[in-house]
Design an enzyme around this catalytic site. Structure first.
Site, PDB file in Angstrom:
ATOM      1  N   GLN A 103       0.767  -1.184  -0.076  1.00 64.35           N
ATOM      2  CA  GLN A 103       0.074   0.131   0.031  1.00 64.35           C
ATOM      3  C   GLN A 103       0.888   1.348   0.266  1.00 64.35           C
ATOM      4  O   GLN A 103       0.410   2.219  -0.112  1.00 64.35           O
ATOM      5  CB  GLN A 103      -1.000   0.077   1.095  1.00 64.35           C
ATOM      6  CG  GLN A 103      -1.948  -1.132   1.397  1.00 64.35           C
ATOM      7  CD  GLN A 103      -2.302  -1.168   2.737  1.00 64.35           C
ATOM      8  OE1 GLN A 103      -3.424  -0.267   3.197  1.00 64.35           O
ATOM      9  NE2 GLN A 103      -1.859  -1.946   3.782  1.00 64.35           N
ATOM     10  N   VAL A 105       3.658   4.375  -0.836  1.00 62.92           N
ATOM     11  CA  VAL A 105       3.959   5.018  -2.136  1.00 62.92           C
ATOM     12  C   VAL A 105       5.272   5.320  -2.238  1.00 62.92           C
ATOM     13  O   VAL A 105       5.968   6.042  -3.205  1.00 62.92           O
ATOM     14  CB  VAL A 105       2.855   6.086  -2.369  1.00 62.92           C
ATOM     15  CG1 VAL A 105       1.427   5.494  -2.484  1.00 62.92           C
ATOM     16  CG2 VAL A 105       2.657   7.247  -1.318  1.00 62.92           C
ATOM     17  N   ASP A 106       6.052   4.750  -1.208  1.00 59.56           N
ATOM     18  CA  ASP A 106       7.322   5.391  -0.960  1.00 59.56           C
ATOM     19  C   ASP A 106       8.595   4.642  -1.901  1.00 59.56           C
ATOM     20  O   ASP A 106       9.684   5.424  -2.052  1.00 59.56           O
ATOM     21  CB  ASP A 106       7.709   5.421   0.397  1.00 59.56           C
ATOM     22  CG  ASP A 106       7.720   3.848   0.949  1.00 59.56           C
ATOM     23  OD1 ASP A 106       7.955   2.964   0.389  1.00 59.56           O
ATOM     24  OD2 ASP A 106       7.447   3.671   2.294  1.00 59.56           O
ATOM     25  N   HIS A 121      -1.582   1.394  -4.157  1.00 64.13           N
ATOM     26  CA  HIS A 121      -1.854   3.091  -4.051  1.00 64.13           C
ATOM     27  C   HIS A 121      -1.017   3.918  -4.749  1.00 64.13           C
ATOM     28  O   HIS A 121      -0.753   5.004  -4.560  1.00 64.13           O
ATOM     29  CB  HIS A 121      -1.829   3.248  -2.512  1.00 64.13           C
ATOM     30  CG  HIS A 121      -2.763   2.613  -1.800  1.00 64.13           C
ATOM     31  ND1 HIS A 121      -2.857   2.502  -0.219  1.00 64.13           N
ATOM     32  CD2 HIS A 121      -4.087   2.110  -1.968  1.00 64.13           C
ATOM     33  CE1 HIS A 121      -3.895   2.212  -0.029  1.00 64.13           C
ATOM     34  NE2 HIS A 121      -4.525   1.770  -0.918  1.00 64.13           N
ATOM     35  N   CYS A 129      -1.669  14.031 -14.502  1.00 62.94           N
ATOM     36  CA  CYS A 129      -2.455  15.331 -14.429  1.00 62.94           C
ATOM     37  C   CYS A 129      -3.847  15.042 -13.798  1.00 62.94           C
ATOM     38  O   CYS A 129      -4.447  14.011 -13.867  1.00 62.94           O
ATOM     39  CB  CYS A 129      -2.734  16.047 -15.662  1.00 62.94           C
ATOM     40  SG  CYS A 129      -3.799  15.310 -17.048  1.00 62.94           S
ATOM     41  N   CYS A 149      -0.013  20.413 -16.855  1.00 64.66           N
ATOM     42  CA  CYS A 149       0.023  19.347 -17.598  1.00 64.66           C
ATOM     43  C   CYS A 149       0.755  19.981 -19.023  1.00 64.66           C
ATOM     44  O   CYS A 149      -0.215  20.619 -19.491  1.00 64.66           O
ATOM     45  CB  CYS A 149      -1.134  18.425 -17.783  1.00 64.66           C
ATOM     46  SG  CYS A 149      -0.842  16.968 -19.059  1.00 64.66           S
ATOM     47  N   SER A 191      -2.227  -1.015   9.234  1.00 63.97           N
ATOM     48  CA  SER A 191      -3.652  -0.927  10.267  1.00 63.97           C
ATOM     49  C   SER A 191      -4.629  -1.531   9.863  1.00 63.97           C
ATOM     50  O   SER A 191      -5.685  -1.698  10.758  1.00 63.97           O
ATOM     51  CB  SER A 191      -3.637   0.704  10.553  1.00 63.97           C
ATOM     52  OG  SER A 191      -4.142   1.087   9.487  1.00 63.97           O
ATOM     53  N   ASN A 215       3.249  -6.534  13.438  1.00 67.39           N
ATOM     54  CA  ASN A 215       2.959  -5.216  13.814  1.00 67.39           C
ATOM     55  C   ASN A 215       3.269  -5.079  15.324  1.00 67.39           C
ATOM     56  O   ASN A 215       2.892  -5.942  16.173  1.00 67.39           O
ATOM     57  CB  ASN A 215       1.610  -5.171  13.646  1.00 67.39           C
ATOM     58  CG  ASN A 215       1.072  -3.594  13.581  1.00 67.39           C
ATOM     59  OD1 ASN A 215       1.325  -2.580  14.426  1.00 67.39           O
ATOM     60  ND2 ASN A 215       0.368  -3.229  12.618  1.00 67.39           N
TER      61      ASN A 215
HETATM   62  P1  OAD Z   1      -1.084   3.187   8.698  1.00 71.54           P
HETATM   63  O1  OAD Z   1      -0.341   4.537   9.185  1.00 71.54           O
HETATM   64  O2  OAD Z   1      -2.548   3.423   8.789  1.00 71.54           O
HETATM   65  O3  OAD Z   1      -0.571   2.126   9.856  1.00 71.54           O
HETATM   66  C1  OAD Z   1       0.584   1.880   9.865  1.00 71.54           C
HETATM   67  C2  OAD Z   1       0.722   0.511  10.903  1.00 71.54           C
HETATM   68  O4  OAD Z   1       2.323   0.062  10.906  1.00 71.54           O
HETATM   69  C3  OAD Z   1       0.025   0.624  12.211  1.00 71.54           C
HETATM   70  O5  OAD Z   1      -0.844  -0.399  12.719  1.00 71.54           O
HETATM   71  C4  OAD Z   1       1.345   0.800  12.968  1.00 71.54           C
HETATM   72  O6  OAD Z   1       1.175   0.056  14.511  1.00 71.54           O
HETATM   73  C5  OAD Z   1       2.296  -0.266  12.310  1.00 71.54           C
HETATM   74  N1  OAD Z   1       3.747   0.135  12.658  1.00 71.54           N
HETATM   75  C6  OAD Z   1       4.323   1.110  13.237  1.00 71.54           C
HETATM   76  N2  OAD Z   1       5.783   0.791  13.175  1.00 71.54           N
HETATM   77  C7  OAD Z   1       5.828  -0.368  12.821  1.00 71.54           C
HETATM   78  C8  OAD Z   1       6.970  -1.264  12.593  1.00 71.54           C
HETATM   79  N3  OAD Z   1       8.463  -0.716  12.994  1.00 71.54           N
HETATM   80  N4  OAD Z   1       6.899  -2.298  12.053  1.00 71.54           N
HETATM   81  C9  OAD Z   1       5.808  -2.985  11.769  1.00 71.54           C
HETATM   82  N5  OAD Z   1       4.738  -2.137  11.755  1.00 71.54           N
HETATM   83  C10 OAD Z   1       4.765  -0.908  12.366  1.00 71.54           C
HETATM   84  O7  OAD Z   1      -0.505   2.701   7.289  1.00 71.54           O
HETATM   85  P2  OAD Z   1      -1.434   1.915   6.356  1.00 71.54           P
HETATM   86  O8  OAD Z   1      -1.997   0.545   7.012  1.00 71.54           O
HETATM   87  O9  OAD Z   1      -0.164   1.461   5.607  1.00 71.54           O
HETATM   88  O10 OAD Z   1      -3.601   5.370   1.776  1.00 71.54           O
HETATM   89  O11 OAD Z   1      -2.498   2.719   5.758  1.00 71.54           O
HETATM   90  C11 OAD Z   1      -2.983   2.628   4.573  1.00 71.54           C
HETATM   91  C12 OAD Z   1      -3.347   3.547   3.668  1.00 71.54           C
HETATM   92  O12 OAD Z   1      -4.153   4.424   4.160  1.00 71.54           O
HETATM   93  C13 OAD Z   1      -2.414   4.110   3.236  1.00 71.54           C
HETATM   94  O13 OAD Z   1      -1.661   3.397   2.093  1.00 71.54           O
HETATM   95  C14 OAD Z   1      -2.892   5.509   2.804  1.00 71.54           C
HETATM   96  C15 OAD Z   1      -3.663   5.665   4.129  1.00 71.54           C
HETATM   97  O14 OAD Z   1      -4.296   6.779   4.164  1.00 71.54           O
HETATM   98  C16 OAD Z   1      -3.825   6.016   0.767  1.00 71.54           C
HETATM   99  O15 OAD Z   1      -3.098   7.186   0.733  1.00 71.54           O
HETATM  100  C17 OAD Z   1      -4.888   5.712  -0.156  1.00 71.54           C
END
Ligand code: OAD
Length: 249
Positions: A103, A105-106, A121, A129, A149, A191, A215
């Protein structure tokens, strides 16, 4: 966490034929890239990422959204992949098949050496654009932010999926197929709140594959998984690789 559980997962990993892995922002946390649900620091502390990553936010204030992404891009370009990213590269090298679904984008998986990651994502390094999704690599720098664009003149935006937008269909299909066909699934550093990505581990469970979650905190998925490995992925993934194949990373 008991060592026994880690060894049990490592044994499953060594014997697995088809592994699918879903990653979220947490896998990059140890690279210094802030997660989405963690408070932002510095200049951006007053903003909630969930309120910036939307088409409405862009329409309301395109400059603000563009600058937030420029800041994230800067953070990411200064960051380095961490041992969690590298452990996944090693796993892919050892296993008959590993499908990496992210998920994020980095671009840190790719910089660590993961090939063919399914990007659900999009990617911060790409720009398109707003009106026609023209993929753009160069544009004229003027005083105007965001730039426009070169093909149609509409505003440029990052090529990422915002809240309320559809995920790329081919990527989503490939991700669900990998979950259905795997014999071991990992959900790492996410998460597990944002659908449809959050449904992918459930698809693996439905197909009777053991699901391992890594996690430091419990999530809505934790209750359902076969193994919950509580801790940072930058430590646990290299440990798993070492227990499975004796390879020190
Ligand atoms: P979140 O920021 O929602 O969740 C990050 C998760 O990583 C949390 O459950 C933390 O507990 C866990 N975490 C923190 N440090 C960690 C570590 N060292 N090792 C393992 N886990 C760790 O990020 P995403 O679940 O990626 O979407 O969020 C999902 C999507 O929501 C993203 O792709 C983005 C966001 O809004 C869009 O931009 C559409």
């Amino acid at each position: 966490m008991e060592m026994g559980i880690l060894q049990e997962v490592a044994d499953l990993l060594r014997r697995a034929q088809r592994v699918a892995v879903l990653t979220g922002a947490g896998i990059s946390a140890e690279s210094g890239v802030p997660t989405f649900r963690q408070a932002q620091t510095g200049l951006w502390a007053q903003y909630d990422p969930q309120e910036l990553a939307t088409p409405e936010a862009f329409r309301r204030n395109p400059r603000l959204v563009w600058e937030w992404y420029a800041w994230r891009w800067q953070l990411v370009s200064q960051a380095e992949p961490n041992p969690g990213h590298f452990a996944l590269v090693e796993m892919a090298r050892r296993l008959p098949r590993l499908t990496l679904i992210t998920q994020n984008v980095d671009g840190l998986h790719q910089r660590a050496g993961s090939q063919d990651a399914i990007e659900l994502h999009g990617n911060l390094q790409r720009v398109k654009c707003y009106d026609h999704a023209h993929a753009v690599t160069t544009w004229e720098e003027t005083a105007e932010i965001p730039p426009r664009c070169p093909i149609c003149g509409s505003l440029l935006r990052p090529d990422v999926v915002w809240f309320g937008e559809n995920l790329p269909l081919a990527a989503l299909d490939a991700a669900f197929a990998a979950a259905r066909e795997c014999d071991l699934f990992f959900s790492i550093g996410t998460s597990a709140l944002v659908h449809p990505a959050a449904s992918i581990p459930l698809e693996a469970l439905r197909a009777q594959a053991p699901v391992v979650e890594i996690n430091p905190e419990r999530t809505p998925l934790t209750h359902y998984v076969t193994y919950f490995l509580m801790g940072p992925s930058g430590q646990l993934l290299p440990q798993l690789v070492q227990l499975a194949w004796g390879q020190r990373l």
